[in-house]
Design an enzyme around this catalytic site. Structure first.
Site, PDB file in Angstrom:
ATOM      1  N   SER A   1       0.845  -1.204   0.000  1.00  0.00           N
ATOM      2  CA  SER A   1       0.000   0.000   0.000  1.00  0.00           C
ATOM      3  C   SER A   1       0.869   1.239   0.000  1.00  0.00           C
ATOM      4  CB  SER A   1      -0.900   0.018   1.236  1.00  0.00           C
ATOM      5  OG  SER A   1      -1.571   1.270   1.354  1.00  0.00           O
TER       6      SER A   1
ATOM      7  N   TYR B   1      -2.338  -0.483  10.082  1.00  0.00           N
ATOM      8  CA  TYR B   1      -2.465  -0.988   8.711  1.00  0.00           C
ATOM      9  C   TYR B   1      -1.198  -0.708   7.907  1.00  0.00           C
ATOM     10  CZ  TYR B   1      -4.138  -1.214   3.854  1.00  0.00           C
ATOM     11  OH  TYR B   1      -4.280  -1.485   2.513  1.00  0.00           O
TER      12      TYR B   1
END
Length: 253
Positions: free
Chosen positions: A142, A158
């Site tokens: 990501s 995350y």
């Protein structure tokens, strides 16, 4: 015929990657968690276009089930493609949850870790004996983990797991290189998927603000990322390894 495994392919980026890879003449084993119908739809789309695909259930957060999954993969390879190996692995399946550091429950942190970092680590380990030399691995990380990305409060856990996956990508590339296996990561920016309980659908008001920060003036779509994943498993990417490629349309550019 080559065969690829794509985890989390019942929707979003994984589904796009599976369909794109199949369109190149590669057989696909795609996995799903709760969305069995989405996986069936992906298989139907691939078969309608003349490809071959098999859907298998996988709980990426439960490593105790990985040996049984490996056995299911071996069976699918034998019965569908008359092979005992596969060629490419796309570690795409994931979850997302936002909370400030001060509010993060330990069980939520552990759940993110099991799915986003421990899962790809040990799933790849279990599947390596079935993987053919000269293949490839693509890990979906990501842009939230990138040093150049704009930091959004609430994504510390995350992004930390995704950052770990990006580091793991380089170590996999080093360790697997004697077998000619390439390992790369793609790091999507904000992409319209079902992640975080379909957040873009539930909170459409955030889309214009994200688009305004993106060079191309929109949020990403699953196929923007799926197309690159299909390219990375293809022979034209044979000289690319240990890279983490941001796919964000120029977010924060």
């Amino acid at each position: 015929m080559q065969v690829a495994i794509v985890t989390g392919a019942s929707s979003g980026i994984g589904q796009s990657a599976a369909i794109r890879i199949a369109a190149r003449g590669t057989g696909v084993i795609l996995t799903y968690g709760r969305n069995r119908q989405g996986a069936a739809d992906a298989v139907a789309t691939i078969e309608k276009a003349g490809g071959t695909a098999v859907a298998l259930h996988l709980d990426l957060g439960d490593s105790a089930g990985f040996d049984a999954f490996r056995d299911s993969v071996a069976e699918a390879l034998r019965t569908t493609w008359s092979r005992d190996t596969f060629d490419h692995l796309v570690n795409n399946a994931g979850i997302a949850q936002a909370s400030l550091i001060e509010d993060t429950a330990e069980e939520d942190f552990d759940r993110l870790m099991r799915v986003l970092l421990k899962g790809p680590y040990f799933l790849t380990q279990r599947l390596l004996p079935l993987m053919a030399d000269g293949g490839s691995v693509v890990n979906v990380s990501s842009s939230a983990a990138a040093a150049t990305s704009g930091l959004e409060p609430g994504y510390a856990a995350y992004a930390s797991m995704k950052g770990g996956l990006s580091v793991l990508t380089r170590y996999m590339a080093k360790e697997f290189s004697p077998r000619g296996i390439r390992v790369n990561a793609v790091s999507p920016g904000a992409t319209r998927t079902r992640l975080a309980d379909d957040a873009f659908t539930r909170f459409p008001e955030v889309v214009p603000a994200i688009a305004a920060k993106t060079a191309f003036g929109r949020v990403g779509e699953p196929d923007d990322v799926g197309a690159l994943i299909a390219t990375l498993v293809g022979d034209e990417s044979r000289w690319i390894t240990a890279q983490d490629i941001e796919v964000s349309g120029g977010y924060q550019l």
